[in-house]
Every structure is written in C-alpha cells, then in structure tokens.
Scaffold this motif. Structure first.
Motif, short mmCIF file in Angstrom:
data_model
loop_
_atom_site.label_atom_id
_atom_site.label_comp_id
_atom_site.label_asym_id
_atom_site.label_seq_id
_atom_site.Cartn_x
_atom_site.Cartn_y
_atom_site.Cartn_z
N GLU A 1 0.99 -1.13 -0.20
CA GLU A 1 0.03 0.09 -0.11
C GLU A 1 0.86 1.20 -0.05
N PHE A 2 1.85 1.28 0.79
CA PHE A 2 2.83 2.47 0.50
C PHE A 2 3.41 2.58 -0.68
N SER A 3 3.77 1.51 -1.32
CA SER A 3 4.40 1.56 -2.53
C SER A 3 3.32 1.91 -3.72
N GLN A 4 2.15 1.61 -3.42
CA GLN A 4 0.97 2.11 -4.26
C GLN A 4 0.77 3.53 -4.12
N ARG B 1 2.92 5.81 -2.97
CA ARG B 1 4.10 6.63 -3.38
C ARG B 1 4.17 6.80 -5.04
N ASN B 2 4.05 5.33 -5.64
CA ASN B 2 4.12 5.40 -7.04
C ASN B 2 2.88 5.17 -8.07
N GLY B 3 1.84 5.22 -7.30
CA GLY B 3 0.73 5.21 -8.02
C GLY B 3 0.46 3.82 -8.60
N GLY B 4 -0.55 3.68 -9.39
CA GLY B 4 -1.00 2.30 -9.87
C GLY B 4 -1.87 1.46 -8.84
N GLU B 5 -1.41 0.11 -9.03
CA GLU B 5 -2.25 -0.97 -8.41
C GLU B 5 -1.55 -1.72 -7.14
#
Length: 186
Positions: free
Chosen positions: A66-69, A71-75
């Motif tokens: 969820e943090f990566s999503q 931060r970077n957008g996307g799924e």
C-alpha cells in the motif's frame, strides 16, 4: 488428518509442507510461495508461532504494498488480492470447490434459501465495493446474522486498506482454529 509434529513439519519436503499450508489456510500456490520465501526461513517452534509469523509477514507485506502504491501510483501488488481471493465466498458452496475445512466451517450458513440468496447478494456488493477481494471472516461459532451484520458494516465502512488487513487477520485466526481442530495444543 492430524498435523505432524512441528519438528517433522519443518524437516519435511516443500510438497509435504504445502499440504500442511493447504489444511491450515485455503489451497493457494501464491500463499505457499509467499510462506516459503518469508516464513519458512525464520525460526519458530510451534504451529502457533508459525501462524503468527505468517500473520506478521502478510500484514507487513500488505502495508508495504500500500505504501508503494501510494508513493508510485498504480495498483496494489496483485499477490495481495490473489491470496485473499483464495478463500471461498460465504454461502456459495455449489459454485466453488470448498476445502473440507471451509465446508465444515460454513455448514451453519447453508440451509435457508433466503439466507443463501442474501449472502450471494452481499458477496456481490462486497466484491463490487472492494474489487479483487473476497469477504474473509472467522465464521466458526458466529450466527448467520452476526456474519451478515459484520459484512454490512465492512461494506459501509468502505476502507479497502482495513479490508486487506482484516482478511489476512481472519485467515490466520481460521488457521489457528484449524490447527487446534487438527490436534495442536495452542
């Protein structure tokens, strides 16, 4: 089936270990690969510790995803949904091949056609509200109405982040219960 002693389980082949995973959790190659990579490499001395490590790693993984999503957008990482979707829909045993454990756990939900229809509708609403997820809850010992009230509450809450964590926690609560029923003292 009885679970092997924890020492035997840890020393078993991966295919034998996966059979244990499939009894504790629902059969899911994605979850098995996750457990092999994240949990089996850590020390544990009981099934309870093993299941709690699975819980800890799943929660950490979903939070990182969820943090990566964010931060970077996307799924969200698709592994999250694949693991959660391995659980069967409540009240729909005819459409899905249930594990022996799920079949036994859901017996109290099956029977009344009105309840089955209501659960089907609620599953559809839940899955539209939370695409890619299945409603996962520890059913055993809870009435149909308690389950439907919980599902309604979670749908109305509309918080997919909490749903993912609740699903992983429920999966591990179910696994602890199954371990106990398979002869493990917790």
């Amino acid at each position: 089936m009885a679970l092997p002693a924890i020492e035997v389980f840890k020393a078993s082949s991966q295919s034998e270990q996966k059979q244990v995973f499939d009894h504790l959790f629902e059969p899911c190659d994605t979850l098995a690969n996750f457990i092999f990579g994240k949990v089996m490499v850590q020390p544990f001395s009981s099934y309870q510790e093993f299941i709690e490590l699975v819980r800890q790693e799943l929660i950490a993984f979903v939070r990182l995803s969820e943090f990566s999503q964010a931060r970077n957008g996307g799924e969200i990482n698709p592994i999250v949904n694949q693991i959660i979707a391995a659980h069967p829909r409540l009240g729909e045993p005819k459409k899905e091949q249930l594990s022996v454990h799920s079949s036994n756990e859901q017996k109290s939900l099956n029977g009344d056609p009105e309840v089955i229809q209501k659960l089907k509708e609620m599953n559809e609403t839940y899955e539209k509200t939370f695409p890619g997820l299945r409603y996962v809850v520890f059913v055993n010992g809870r009435s149909r109405h308690e389950i439907m009230d919980d599902m309604t509450r979670r749908i109305n809450r509309r918080n997919i982040k909490l749903e993912r964590e609740e699903a992983f926690n429920a999966m591990c609560d179910i696994a602890l219960d199954r371990a106990h029923k398979l002869g493990v003292k917790l």
